[in-house]
Design an enzyme around this catalytic site. Sequence first.
Site, PDB file in Angstrom:
ATOM      1  CD  GLU A  12      42.738 -11.933   0.793  1.00  0.00           C
ATOM      2  OE1 GLU A  12      43.914 -12.253   0.538  1.00  0.00           O
ATOM      3  OE2 GLU A  12      41.961 -11.455  -0.054  1.00  0.00           O
ATOM      4  CG  ASP A 186      52.480 -19.008   0.374  1.00  0.00           C
ATOM      5  OD1 ASP A 186      52.915 -19.530  -0.667  1.00  0.00           O
ATOM      6  OD2 ASP A 186      51.688 -18.036   0.350  1.00  0.00           O
TER       7      ASP A 186
END
Length: 219
Positions: A12, A186
């Site tokens: 990230e 997800d």
Amino acid sequence: MKIGVIVAMDKEFDQLKEVAKAIEKHEIILSKCGMGKVNAALGAQKMINEHKPDVIISSGCAGGNGDDVNVQDVIVSSELTYHDVYCGAAIDDSTVYGQVQGMPARYQADPMLLAAARRVATANKNVAVHEGLIVTGDWFVDTKEKMRSIIEKFPEAKAVDMESCAIAQTCYINKVPFISFRVISDIPLRDTNASQYHDFWNTIAQHSFEVTRSLLNEL
């Protein structure tokens, strides 16, 4: 404005460091805290102590929930709570599931930051942006059974992560405006082995954090 941006993982951080460099109108302080609630709280407190940001934004990825939520969508926290906290009713029967006793049942996003996020959501045509509840806990949700157990208590939750609410609580205590932006990596209830999560990083993560750039430019 001095803006603190906190992420949990190297992946990230790598995605957002170029975003931070491109913002000229604000001073951006980008920090990696590590995974989980304790790391998140410590990272937020360190940022507040050392840099005294005007606002803090939590950015990163999360598991998504809801028929309207898909991988690569972005969830903006209108409110946040924990999915793995229960203080019981022996002392105070007004404390609800997800609430740390003595703290708010849900942490509300800063109104100014939320209004900016709404403008970004309206203007952005490339990524679907949803506003809603983010729930946090020390659990990487990689099974449908675990996700179901969380959603049973928080059916309205749009995203499940491991850091956002801990940062929200730290900001609440320190009176620092806060909001969380989470890219959906997800959908646990549609996946059985976290393959969506791995595919996310392999294929589409690079351009998924542009909403965070838009928010920084909007402030």
